[in-house]
Design an enzyme around this catalytic site. Sequence first.
Site, PDB file in Angstrom:
ATOM      1  N   SER A 171       2.590  -6.738  -6.896  1.00 56.21           N
ATOM      2  CA  SER A 171       2.616  -7.464  -5.625  1.00 56.21           C
ATOM      3  C   SER A 171       1.213  -7.495  -5.064  1.00 56.21           C
ATOM      4  O   SER A 171       0.411  -6.578  -5.286  1.00 56.21           O
ATOM      5  CB  SER A 171       3.557  -6.779  -4.629  1.00 56.21           C
ATOM      6  OG  SER A 171       3.411  -7.325  -3.331  1.00 56.21           O
ATOM      7  N   TYR A 184       5.663   0.671   0.125  1.00 60.47           N
ATOM      8  CA  TYR A 184       5.802  -0.407  -0.862  1.00 60.47           C
ATOM      9  C   TYR A 184       4.438  -0.740  -1.464  1.00 60.47           C
ATOM     10  O   TYR A 184       4.314  -0.905  -2.687  1.00 60.47           O
ATOM     11  CB  TYR A 184       6.415  -1.636  -0.192  1.00 60.47           C
ATOM     12  CG  TYR A 184       6.580  -2.824  -1.099  1.00 60.47           C
ATOM     13  CD1 TYR A 184       7.599  -2.857  -2.048  1.00 60.47           C
ATOM     14  CD2 TYR A 184       5.727  -3.917  -1.002  1.00 60.47           C
ATOM     15  CE1 TYR A 184       7.762  -3.954  -2.876  1.00 60.47           C
ATOM     16  CE2 TYR A 184       5.881  -5.021  -1.829  1.00 60.47           C
ATOM     17  CZ  TYR A 184       6.899  -5.029  -2.763  1.00 60.47           C
ATOM     18  OH  TYR A 184       7.049  -6.123  -3.585  1.00 60.47           O
TER      19      TYR A 184
END
Length: 285
Positions: A171, A184
């Site tokens: 990501s 995250y």
Amino acid sequence: MTLTGSGSAHDPPAGATPRRATAPVPARVRAYGPPPRLDRRVALVTGASSGIGAATARRFAMDGWQLLLSGRDRHRLERTASGTSAVVLPADLAAPDGPRLLARSALHTTGRIDVLVAGAGIGWAGPFATMPHTDIDRVLILDLNATLHLVREVLPSMIAAGRGRVVLLGSIAGSVGVREEAVYSAAKAGLAAFAEALRQELRGTGVGVTLVVPGPVDTAFFTRRGRPYDRSHPRPTSPGRVAGAIWEAVRQERDVVHVPTWLTLPGRVRGLTPGVYRRLLDRFG
């Protein structure tokens, strides 16, 4: 290794049947679907019940791959598999033995895995100081730990075969760090470092590692994490676009791919002018 629609130099000879594992299917991971086509290249896709994983499965199916689809929701996996020869392998990768059981079941089903697309993951949004300890563990276990354990279980068979590719879904949060997505971001940054280190270890084995770095993607990910995507920029891209990038990265044996490609820019700015980068980050988050 070049994986294209017409086959690769590492495919088994015509008429040959790949070696099947003799171990029984693990009791906690059951296969659903038609008998696998053992004359096709095999891709194991996790997180295949929706979003990027489902779109990736459909893209590989378009080119005739034998698919092994994994996720926690069997009914959604069956919808993804509809109209294909995919075999559904429901599994909970967050369980302590989840990755091991899934790998054993996958290898028992088809005898080999040519490509592993590790797409399972979850998110959490909010100030880190208020994040429950259980959620910290949950994000790290599924987004980082489970992926590493699954790769560890699948990798020996690829090395023994002298071919294969591991695709890790990263990501942009792991490249730049995103406010109120600290854990995250940490998990995805860990995947990026793992991909680079593993790629160096596997040099000369015939096994490659691809890190896919998407920006925000228009899926149910944001709803499931408890907060919708509310930024004006960058605009979310489609899961089909990410799936296409994954397919091309495998076909072209690429090490890293950003979706969209301009997302390479923040990392470059960070490396060249960290002060400017932080000021931009403070302003735009």
